[in-house]
Design a protein around this motif. Structure first.
Motif, PDB file in Angstrom:
ATOM      1  N   GLU A 139       0.964  -1.135   0.073  1.00 13.83           N
ATOM      2  CA  GLU A 139       0.091  -0.048  -0.128  1.00 13.83           C
ATOM      3  C   GLU A 139       0.894   1.261  -0.152  1.00 13.83           C
ATOM      4  OE1 GLU A 139      -3.903  -0.050   2.751  1.00 13.83           O
ATOM      5  OE2 GLU A 139      -2.287  -1.451   3.611  1.00 13.83           O
ATOM      6  N   VAL A 140       1.971   1.267   0.794  1.00 14.10           N
ATOM      7  CA  VAL A 140       2.694   2.402   1.030  1.00 14.10           C
ATOM      8  C   VAL A 140       4.113   2.643   0.144  1.00 14.10           C
ATOM      9  CG1 VAL A 140       1.731   2.944   2.960  1.00 14.10           C
ATOM     10  CG2 VAL A 140       3.940   1.813   3.011  1.00 14.10           C
ATOM     11  N   GLY A 141       4.372   1.485  -0.601  1.00 20.88           N
ATOM     12  CA  GLY A 141       5.714   1.406  -1.128  1.00 20.88           C
ATOM     13  C   GLY A 141       6.840   1.408  -0.515  1.00 20.88           C
ATOM     14  N   TRP A 142       8.049   2.454  -0.588  1.00 21.33           N
ATOM     15  CA  TRP A 142       9.149   2.172   0.018  1.00 21.33           C
ATOM     16  C   TRP A 142       9.373   2.856   1.134  1.00 21.33           C
ATOM     17  CZ3 TRP A 142      11.621  -1.592  -2.233  1.00 21.33           C
ATOM     18  CH2 TRP A 142      11.483  -1.906  -3.423  1.00 21.33           C
ATOM     19  N   VAL A 143       8.622   2.561   1.935  1.00 24.78           N
ATOM     20  CA  VAL A 143       8.691   2.920   3.452  1.00 24.78           C
ATOM     21  C   VAL A 143       9.160   1.673   4.187  1.00 24.78           C
ATOM     22  CG1 VAL A 143       7.196   3.622   5.613  1.00 24.78           C
ATOM     23  CG2 VAL A 143       6.380   4.403   3.315  1.00 24.78           C
ATOM     24  N   GLY A 144      10.195   2.021   5.024  1.00 25.62           N
ATOM     25  CA  GLY A 144      10.770   1.153   5.829  1.00 25.62           C
ATOM     26  C   GLY A 144      10.699   1.070   7.435  1.00 25.62           C
ATOM     27  N   ASP A 145      10.859  -0.294   7.893  1.00 26.50           N
ATOM     28  CA  ASP A 145      11.112  -0.293   9.314  1.00 26.50           C
ATOM     29  C   ASP A 145      12.512  -0.506   9.635  1.00 26.50           C
ATOM     30  OD1 ASP A 145       8.465  -0.193  10.579  1.00 26.50           O
ATOM     31  OD2 ASP A 145       7.966  -2.437   9.960  1.00 26.50           O
ATOM     32  N   VAL A 146      12.961   0.036  10.751  1.00 34.82           N
ATOM     33  CA  VAL A 146      14.440  -0.160  11.096  1.00 34.82           C
ATOM     34  C   VAL A 146      14.779  -1.537  11.534  1.00 34.82           C
ATOM     35  CG1 VAL A 146      16.272   0.764  12.504  1.00 34.82           C
ATOM     36  CG2 VAL A 146      14.539   2.435  11.648  1.00 34.82           C
TER      37      VAL A 146
END
Length: 283
Positions: A139-146
């Protein structure tokens, strides 16, 4: 042989003691890019004085409004899904340009104008902030968790006498970049550094509640109380994202987050000296 083991043990003890001392002498501060830009010179003077006294600030910053403004100028569509910016490769180019470029360097310049010493980096440099796609990446694309923070890089920068100014762009082993929520990044940096308290600098004096007809700053609230106050309407409007952002910093070793107004005189020094100022959010 026994002497050699004893020397090694002493070396390890000294290294541990040095790391403990370093973590006690540093603190992590999170601030939005637009808030930082509006802060008075006295705030940066306070940062400089803390650095001169041997306390090393570590700054993690955001920059949402500036990203939106630049996307609009470039005619690139942007939307939010549950508070996270949907990040395509085109959006990611602008995110990195604004966060790691203009905003990061603006903060560094202001610190240096005050006489402080700062070094600006992004989470991509040295793979400082390693990341993986968030659960709803479709849904949000290239969003990351650390997944990991190379805390030795931060400690190396502070050991050289500079305060790190970190832009929250992450990277994975393949070199893919990720847009990281600044609050999430700040909490992860603090946790990996072993810091139990974070300072979130905003443009509000803290979390406020009407008591006997008068709005007052709450000195201490728990995460559960915040959820209850959002549900009851005591926390509303623009304060909701600020509070939720501060709560998202409480992760790993971070036990409490202090929300303060950056325009208050010597606000950072006063928090570090234990003065009751702003709102402490505790687990």
């Amino acid at each position: 042989m026994g002497d050699e083991r004893a020397v090694n043990t002493l070396d390890q003890q000294e290294q541990t003691a040095a790391e403990d001392a370093a973590s006690k002498q540093s603190f992590v501060m999170k601030c939005g890019g637009s808030t930082l830009a509006a802060l008075p010179d006295s705030f940066f003077e306070d940062l400089k004085q803390l650095q001169a006294s041997g306390i090393q600030p570590v700054i993690v910053h955001g920059g949402g409004p500036a990203i939106s403004e630049n996307l609009e100028k470039l005619g690139i569509d942007t939307e939010f899904v549950n508070g996270l910016r949907r990040t395509t490769e085109a959006v990611l180019d602008v995110v990195e340009m604004v966060l790691a470029g203009s905003i990061n360097k603006q903060i560094v310049r202001r610190i240096q104008q005050s006489g402080g010493r700062a070094l600006g980096i992004s989470g991509v440099d040295g793979a400082l902030i390693q990341a993986q796609p968030v659960a709803n990446a479709a849904e949000v694309g290239w969003v990351g968790d650390v997944t990991q923070v190379q805390s030795d890089i931060i400690q190396g920068i502070t050991a050289m006498g500079y305060m790190p100014v970190i832009a929250p762009v992450g990277v994975d082993a393949s070199g893919q970049r990720y847009n990281i929520n600044a609050d999430t990044a700040a909490g992860a940096v603090a946790s990996h550094l072993g810091t139990d308290r974070m300072i979130v600098v905003t443009d509000v004096p803290g979390i406020m509640k009407e008591i006997e007809g008068i709005k007052q700053v709450l000195p201490v609230v728990t995460v559960q109380q915040i959820e209850d106050m959002i549900a009851s309407g005591d926390i509303y409007g623009g304060m909701i994202p600020k509070v939720k952002a501060a709560v998202s910093c409480i992760q790993g070793d971070v036990q409490e987050v202090v929300i303060v107004n950056g325009s208050e005189a010597r606000v950072l020094s006063r928090v570090l000296q234990g003065e009751t100022i702003g709102t402490r959010i505790v687990r």
